[in-house]
Design a protein around this motif. Structure first.
Motif, mmCIF file in Angstrom:
data_model
loop_
_atom_site.group_PDB
_atom_site.id
_atom_site.type_symbol
_atom_site.label_atom_id
_atom_site.label_comp_id
_atom_site.label_asym_id
_atom_site.label_seq_id
_atom_site.Cartn_x
_atom_site.Cartn_y
_atom_site.Cartn_z
ATOM 1 N N ASP A 36 0.880 -1.256 -0.221
ATOM 2 C CA ASP A 36 0.017 0.019 -0.156
ATOM 3 C C ASP A 36 0.730 1.338 0.009
ATOM 4 N N TYR A 37 1.374 1.787 -1.262
ATOM 5 C CA TYR A 37 2.220 2.758 -1.233
ATOM 6 C C TYR A 37 1.564 4.109 -0.621
ATOM 7 N N ASP A 38 0.446 4.558 -0.611
ATOM 8 C CA ASP A 38 -0.229 5.556 0.133
ATOM 9 C C ASP A 38 -0.092 5.435 1.425
ATOM 10 N N ALA A 39 -0.292 4.284 2.215
ATOM 11 C CA ALA A 39 0.087 4.173 3.552
ATOM 12 C C ALA A 39 1.506 4.424 3.726
ATOM 13 N N TRP A 40 2.525 4.072 2.895
ATOM 14 C CA TRP A 40 3.792 4.048 3.022
ATOM 15 C C TRP A 40 4.432 5.801 2.950
ATOM 16 N N ARG A 41 3.596 6.259 2.088
ATOM 17 C CA ARG A 41 3.893 7.765 1.981
ATOM 18 C C ARG A 41 3.536 8.543 3.244
ATOM 19 N N THR A 42 2.278 8.187 3.564
ATOM 20 C CA THR A 42 1.457 8.696 4.945
ATOM 21 C C THR A 42 2.850 8.357 6.109
ATOM 22 N N SER A 43 3.085 7.303 6.174
ATOM 23 C CA SER A 43 3.853 6.760 7.287
ATOM 24 C C SER A 43 5.234 7.682 7.205
ATOM 25 N N PHE A 44 5.644 7.771 6.161
ATOM 26 C CA PHE A 44 7.037 8.566 6.010
ATOM 27 C C PHE A 44 6.755 9.979 6.503
ATOM 28 N N ASP A 45 5.810 10.437 6.127
ATOM 29 C CA ASP A 45 5.483 11.732 6.423
ATOM 30 C C ASP A 45 5.349 11.794 7.824
ATOM 31 N N THR A 46 4.582 11.287 8.535
ATOM 32 C CA THR A 46 4.530 11.289 10.102
ATOM 33 C C THR A 46 5.609 10.811 10.661
ATOM 34 N N ASN A 47 6.222 9.640 10.416
ATOM 35 C CA ASN A 47 7.148 9.103 11.314
ATOM 36 C C ASN A 47 8.589 9.668 11.114
ATOM 37 N N ASN A 70 14.088 10.831 19.871
ATOM 38 C CA ASN A 70 13.114 10.273 18.797
ATOM 39 C C ASN A 70 12.637 8.968 19.215
ATOM 40 N N VAL A 71 11.379 8.546 19.354
ATOM 41 C CA VAL A 71 10.875 7.314 19.715
ATOM 42 C C VAL A 71 11.197 6.731 18.584
ATOM 43 N N SER A 72 11.921 5.395 18.503
ATOM 44 C CA SER A 72 11.960 4.607 17.506
ATOM 45 C C SER A 72 11.271 3.118 17.863
ATOM 46 N N SER A 73 12.124 2.269 17.371
ATOM 47 C CA SER A 73 11.519 0.776 17.562
ATOM 48 C C SER A 73 12.945 -0.142 17.137
ATOM 49 N N GLY A 74 12.713 -1.160 17.759
ATOM 50 C CA GLY A 74 13.833 -2.337 17.620
ATOM 51 C C GLY A 74 13.213 -2.910 16.104
ATOM 52 N N LEU A 75 12.156 -2.490 15.604
ATOM 53 C CA LEU A 75 11.887 -3.292 14.478
ATOM 54 C C LEU A 75 12.307 -2.468 13.219
ATOM 55 N N GLY A 76 13.026 -1.124 13.458
ATOM 56 C CA GLY A 76 13.801 -0.595 12.677
ATOM 57 C C GLY A 76 15.200 -1.347 12.361
ATOM 58 N N SER A 77 15.590 -2.374 13.181
ATOM 59 C CA SER A 77 16.631 -2.884 13.077
ATOM 60 C C SER A 77 17.036 -3.909 11.687
ATOM 61 N N ILE A 78 17.896 -3.542 10.613
ATOM 62 C CA ILE A 78 18.063 -4.551 9.449
ATOM 63 C C ILE A 78 18.539 -5.850 10.162
ATOM 64 N N GLY A 79 19.423 -5.960 10.932
ATOM 65 C CA GLY A 79 19.888 -7.047 11.402
ATOM 66 C C GLY A 79 18.641 -8.242 11.971
ATOM 67 N N ASP A 92 6.282 -6.353 7.873
ATOM 68 C CA ASP A 92 5.890 -5.158 8.269
ATOM 69 C C ASP A 92 6.876 -4.005 7.628
ATOM 70 N N VAL A 93 6.980 -4.196 6.353
ATOM 71 C CA VAL A 93 8.019 -3.235 5.608
ATOM 72 C C VAL A 93 7.648 -1.837 5.801
ATOM 73 N N ILE A 94 6.587 -1.329 5.679
ATOM 74 C CA ILE A 94 6.114 0.235 5.709
ATOM 75 C C ILE A 94 6.724 0.639 7.198
ATOM 76 N N TYR A 95 5.905 0.086 8.277
ATOM 77 C CA TYR A 95 6.632 0.595 9.758
ATOM 78 C C TYR A 95 7.955 0.782 9.918
ATOM 79 N N ARG A 96 8.697 -0.911 9.414
ATOM 80 C CA ARG A 96 9.927 -0.877 9.930
ATOM 81 C C ARG A 96 10.988 -0.038 9.102
ATOM 82 N N SER A 97 10.447 0.275 7.874
ATOM 83 C CA SER A 97 11.423 1.141 6.963
ATOM 84 C C SER A 97 11.605 2.378 7.412
#
Length: 245
Positions: A36-47, A70-79, A92-97
């Motif tokens: 869902d690319y619209d959701a991805w754009r919205t997520s990047f705009d906010t997060n 900046n409140v982040s998440s361990g889900l942002g870890s590539i490893g 969960d590629v949208i949130y994690r990215s």
């Protein structure tokens, strides 16, 4: 509300701590072929971009030793993705990215502010609060995360209180405890995998030797102040026997 922050232009008091906490988790079930690319754009705009907008807006109002969190998440870890995602079908590629990008943004902001104002001690960090029982964390109440907001807030306050200028730019984890000892790194458990030539011994001998080894390791592992687990190879000679305590 960025316009509200601009009302501080005539106020002499400076900001000591900024928590960039706004975030969304959209399109969490999408996978390759159904992104869902619209959701991805919205997520990047906010997060991501939303966090930068806040930093830019508060910059003139920061104290010389201010902290931006900046409140982040361990889900942002590539490893973490490559070493075992939490879901084998969708990642969960949208949130994690967005969280991975937020961590990079943190490092870039920290480096720029250090170069721009070397005489100041402004710190910018990303903090992972853990899996918290909020509407987002519980996925609308469908699961029960292990951490409560009150626990996490105490942990984050302890982390911020113990930050040093050299911590700027780091990704940190807040231990959900009032007794946190300073800043911690990723609190992954220590796992010792014991590969034994158990076929050369009787099963009870293997169990006895491993039990003795675990007893010797226990005091050392306890000093790490991290969860730990000892695993032995479960080959045919150990099947049917009681697992190690």
């Amino acid at each position: 509300d960025l316009d509200r922050i601009k009302e501080m232009d005539g106020v002499a008091q400076k900001i000591d701590i900024v928590f960039n906490n706004a975030g969304v988790a959209l399109g969490r079930d999408c996978s390759l072929g159904t992104v869902d690319y619209d959701a991805w754009r919205t997520s990047f705009d906010t997060n991501v971009m939303g966090a930068v907008r806040v930093v830019e807006t508060v910059l003139p109002h920061l104290a010389d030793d201010a902290t931006i969190v900046n409140v982040s998440s361990g889900l942002g870890s590539i490893g973490r993705v490559m070493n075992g995602g939490f879901n084998t079908l969708t990642q969960d590629v949208i949130y994690r990215s967005t969280k991975a990008a937020l961590n990079m943004t943190t490092a870039c902001c920290a480096a720029e502010l250090r170069a721009r104002a070397p005489d100041k001690a402004i710190k910018v960090v990303s903090i992972d609060p853990g899996w918290v029982n909020t509407d987002m964390g519980s996925r609308g109440g469908t699961v029960k995360p292990p951490l409560e907001p009150e626990q996490v807030v105490r942990g984050m306050i302890d982390v911020v209180a113990n930050l040093k200028p050299e911590d700027s730019g780091k990704f940190l984890i807040a231990e959900a405890s009032a007794g946190l000892k300073g800043v911690t790194q990723m609190m992954r458990p220590v796992i010792l995998f014991l590969l034994t030539n158990s076929r050369a011994l009787e099963p009870e001998q293997v169990r006895h030797q491993l039990t003795l080894l675990c007893r010797r390791l226990k005091p050392l592992l306890a000093q790490l102040e991290r969860p730990w687990l000892v695993v032995s190879r479960g080959d045919s000679t150990l099947r049917g026997h009681t697992p190690l305590e």
